[in-house]
Design an enzyme around this catalytic site. Sequence first.
Site, mmCIF file in Angstrom:
data_model
loop_
_atom_site.group_PDB
_atom_site.id
_atom_site.type_symbol
_atom_site.label_atom_id
_atom_site.label_comp_id
_atom_site.label_asym_id
_atom_site.label_seq_id
_atom_site.Cartn_x
_atom_site.Cartn_y
_atom_site.Cartn_z
ATOM 1 C CE1 TYR A 175 -4.085 -3.024 5.389
ATOM 2 C CE2 TYR A 175 -3.589 -0.695 5.053
ATOM 3 C CZ TYR A 175 -3.877 -1.955 4.537
ATOM 4 O OH TYR A 175 -3.952 -2.131 3.178
ATOM 5 C CE LYS A 198 -1.643 -4.531 3.047
ATOM 6 N NZ LYS A 198 -1.931 -5.856 2.513
ATOM 7 C CB SER A 249 -0.871 -0.013 1.257
ATOM 8 O OG SER A 249 -1.465 1.235 1.437
HETATM 9 P P1 NAD Z 1 -10.915 -7.208 0.599
HETATM 10 O O1 NAD Z 1 -11.137 -7.263 2.081
HETATM 11 O O2 NAD Z 1 -12.082 -6.951 -0.266
HETATM 12 O O3 NAD Z 1 -10.205 -8.553 0.108
HETATM 13 C C1 NAD Z 1 -9.350 -9.318 0.931
HETATM 14 C C2 NAD Z 1 -9.860 -10.750 0.897
HETATM 15 O O4 NAD Z 1 -8.993 -11.566 1.689
HETATM 16 C C3 NAD Z 1 -11.264 -10.883 1.487
HETATM 17 O O5 NAD Z 1 -12.087 -11.559 0.564
HETATM 18 C C4 NAD Z 1 -11.066 -11.687 2.759
HETATM 19 O O6 NAD Z 1 -12.172 -12.537 3.039
HETATM 20 C C5 NAD Z 1 -9.798 -12.457 2.445
HETATM 21 N N1 NAD Z 1 -9.008 -12.842 3.638
HETATM 22 C C6 NAD Z 1 -8.645 -12.068 4.681
HETATM 23 N N2 NAD Z 1 -7.913 -12.773 5.548
HETATM 24 C C7 NAD Z 1 -7.802 -14.029 5.028
HETATM 25 C C8 NAD Z 1 -7.161 -15.222 5.462
HETATM 26 N N3 NAD Z 1 -6.511 -15.287 6.630
HETATM 27 N N4 NAD Z 1 -7.224 -16.306 4.672
HETATM 28 C C9 NAD Z 1 -7.911 -16.285 3.504
HETATM 29 N N5 NAD Z 1 -8.554 -15.179 3.042
HETATM 30 C C10 NAD Z 1 -8.489 -14.074 3.805
HETATM 31 O O7 NAD Z 1 -9.771 -6.133 0.339
HETATM 32 P P2 NAD Z 1 -9.272 -5.497 -1.045
HETATM 33 O O8 NAD Z 1 -9.683 -4.093 -1.058
HETATM 34 O O9 NAD Z 1 -9.607 -6.388 -2.170
HETATM 35 O O10 NAD Z 1 -7.715 -5.528 -0.772
HETATM 36 C C11 NAD Z 1 -6.881 -6.617 -1.163
HETATM 37 C C12 NAD Z 1 -5.507 -6.405 -0.592
HETATM 38 O O11 NAD Z 1 -5.017 -5.149 -1.044
HETATM 39 C C13 NAD Z 1 -5.459 -6.367 0.943
HETATM 40 O O12 NAD Z 1 -4.295 -7.018 1.373
HETATM 41 C C14 NAD Z 1 -5.402 -4.889 1.231
HETATM 42 O O13 NAD Z 1 -4.760 -4.623 2.456
HETATM 43 C C15 NAD Z 1 -4.594 -4.373 0.063
HETATM 44 N N6 NAD Z 1 -4.830 -2.954 -0.238
HETATM 45 C C16 NAD Z 1 -6.118 -2.526 -0.455
HETATM 46 C C17 NAD Z 1 -6.345 -1.168 -0.706
HETATM 47 C C18 NAD Z 1 -7.748 -0.649 -0.907
HETATM 48 O O14 NAD Z 1 -7.945 0.566 -0.821
HETATM 49 N N7 NAD Z 1 -8.746 -1.470 -1.209
HETATM 50 C C19 NAD Z 1 -5.267 -0.275 -0.756
HETATM 51 C C20 NAD Z 1 -3.977 -0.757 -0.554
HETATM 52 C C21 NAD Z 1 -3.771 -2.113 -0.292
#
Ligand code: NAD
Length: 339
Positions: free
Chosen positions: A149, A153, A124
């Site tokens: 959080y 990362k 991120s």
């Molecule tokens: P999201 O919560 O929609 O998707 C993450 C998925 O991982 C979910 O479906 C959840 O059920 C699954 N999950 C969580 N812990 C788990 C585990 N222990 N085992 C198996 N599955 C698990 O989030 P997103 O927005 O799609 O983000 C995806 C990744 O990108 C994350 O790591 C998030 O931190 C990172 N990220 C997101 C953003 C954003 O703004 N959306 C920005 C920067 C980084």
Amino acid sequence: MAILITGGCGYIGSHTCIELCKAGYEVVALDNFHNAKPKVIERISALSGKPLTFYTCDIRDARGLSAIFEAHTVEAVIHFAGWKAVGESTVLPLEYYENNVSGTVTLLKVMRKFGCKRIVFSSSATVYGEENPSPLTEDMPVGKVANPYARTKLFNEHVIEDVCAADPDFCGMLLRYFNPIGAHESGTIGEDPNGIPNNLMPYIAQVAVGKLPYLQVFGNDYPTHDGTGIRDYIHVVDLARGHVAAVAYALSHTGAQVVNLGTGVGYSVLDVVTAFERVNQIPIPYKIVPRREGDVTIYLADPTKAKELLGWQAEHSLEDMCRDTWRWQQRNPNGYDDE
Ligand code: NAD
Ligand code: UDP
């Protein structure tokens, strides 16, 4: 030969499954449904034109992961699984470190056991902290990160860099996302936040659909053209395509690479509100309220490295992001709970 997507039912993972299938990859996805609904699997399958190979699995479960690696020859992993609520992470730091960091270590150990040496990791832009000036470049020192959080990362970036240092055949792509918004243009998959959204675009979408009365604009006294904060919003489909480019790179290179995934173009809160109103012909009532703690004036990517290294750049406009968000929200006012 398959690409394993952890967190494949989440917001970014679901869009990436589709783009990878379109690019001809064999996709295997897993999720534990901590923040996703099983319904997304049939939507991904419909959009990809073939059933998604899917496993209910937790990344902290080495046995469950091993069974997947036994059933498929996994060439590379795209690792989205993680918890992402900044506020919650300040209340539950141990749970965040366990899920996000220990989970990643477990995944990497299983990958090592099966000789899988390519990982694309969801990092991120938050790891740049508050002190680096925008536009942010990958060679800037990572900043003083503000919450558990963000630290998960940063720790995971270091873990993957150390794995690359220990094994010269290993490739780790550390993708620093800016602000992903929007939805698939079909309107059948999109972001489905739990409860009241924290982020700007899902909040606007819920005001538009009548679930929330008005948007709170957090501060109009920032040194920007209209006083509101500026961010680098990127369409989730562009972001998904960035992963397709990153996995292609990882399959033919070694070492660790940090890459920004952003557009390089910044929009203020009021720019986004105005674009949403114009494109969708819906008024978004808002009130100016005090600044939100921890917010910075401007956060913007320098996307040059992604273009040079991966041949990738964002293609969708802010108007596309507003239009696609609204199509998804309008058709699924309660997210995947509809139907
Ligand atoms: P999201 O919560 O929609 O998707 C993450 C998925 O991982 C979910 O479906 C959840 O059920 C699954 N999950 C969580 N812990 C788990 C585990 N222990 N085992 C198996 N599955 C698990 O989030 P997103 O927005 O799609 O983000 C995806 C990744 O990108 C994350 O790591 C998030 O931190 C990172 N990220 C997101 C953003 C954003 O703004 N959306 C920005 C920067 C980084
Ligand atoms: N923002 C806002 N009202 C909201 C949510 C966000 O004014 O209800 C602003 C926030 O202050 C920031 C921008 O919108 O300037 C993007 O915030 P978001 O939470 O979406 O992303 P991040 O803060 O992680 O960049």
